[in-house]
Scaffold this active site. Sequence first.
Site, PDB file in Angstrom:
ATOM      1  N   GLY A 160      -8.517   9.442   9.120  1.00 33.38           N
ATOM      2  CA  GLY A 160      -8.882   9.568  10.528  1.00 33.38           C
ATOM      3  C   GLY A 160      -9.953  10.602  10.830  1.00 33.38           C
ATOM      4  CB  ALA A 169      -8.485   7.813   3.888  1.00 30.31           C
ATOM      5  CE  LYS A 214      -3.320   2.745   2.488  1.00 30.25           C
ATOM      6  NZ  LYS A 214      -3.928   3.078   3.785  1.00 30.25           N
TER       7      LYS A 214
END
EC number: 2.8.1.10
Lengths: 259, 66
Positions: free
Chosen positions: A166, A192, A105
Amino acid sequence: MTGDLAGEPAGVLAIGDHKFTSRLIIGTGGAASLDGLERALTASGTELTTVAMRRADLGSGSGVLDLLGRLGIALLPNTAGCRTAAEAVLTAQLAREALGTDLIKLEVHADDRTLLPDPIETVDAAQQLADEGFTVLAYTNDDPVTALRLEEAGCAAVMPLGSPIGTGLGIRNPHNIELIVARAGVPVILDAGIGTASDATLAMELGCDAVLLSTAVTRAQDPERMASAMRAGVTAGRLAREAGRIPQRFWAQASSPPR
Amino acid sequence: MRIQVNGESRELPDDSTVAGMLAALELPERGIAVAVDGVVVRRTEWARAVVGDGAHVEILTAVQGG
């Protein structure tokens, strides 16, 4: 494509030569304990899970590797924390050496405050890693042009963000995600920004092939329960995409026959 | 000889190999990777590759993340 009789979505997710039945990729960051992480991973049904590469703590083992090995979950090492293509390439090489996988990744962050991907460094690193035989899954902005450039560079999957890492802000530009999906010749994985199950569903309804999330599960009040919700959300979105939704209309349309 | 391992100074016998260094540091060979002076040393080379005096060694492993 149609689902089987059990109502599960059809088809496998193929990333390069790697094949998965689950379309939910889980990140292990943020989990409060390995026990809790194990329950969440099991509930999610995931077959692919990210790990970060960090300096070995001289004198202690890696609990997360033991756990993932025991659960039979494939490893997706990331290059989180890298700021340049050169750093990311070296980290990827070390990950391949340490873990014996060609999956990587790729993420190159521009700054700590936004953690947004640096497109120039990412494309550069993607090219080098693809040339070295890596199966590259590249974290990218929700920018259809960069996604195409990454595919041309040899990425096996592109992973546009819904919103910054986040934040749990969900998918801020659904149309861009649809544009990426419409032109991609490789799997598109929404990575994300997922905050809750409906975000994961939306990603799949927009045509994404899979969803990658971590914080939304690991920092939920009940990670195991949220992992189940994400699994169901991904399945629901995939089924809805396959089913073909009705067009949106401005005016009402009666669903009962006229008198 | 003295080398830097993950930013810490370590004393090792002269002409130590990567494998010898890992044994001296009591690190498991599974799940780790080694770079010497910014270049990855392949696992298959660990028994032969010699770590030079003053080398900067990075030893990485997988942790929770992402």
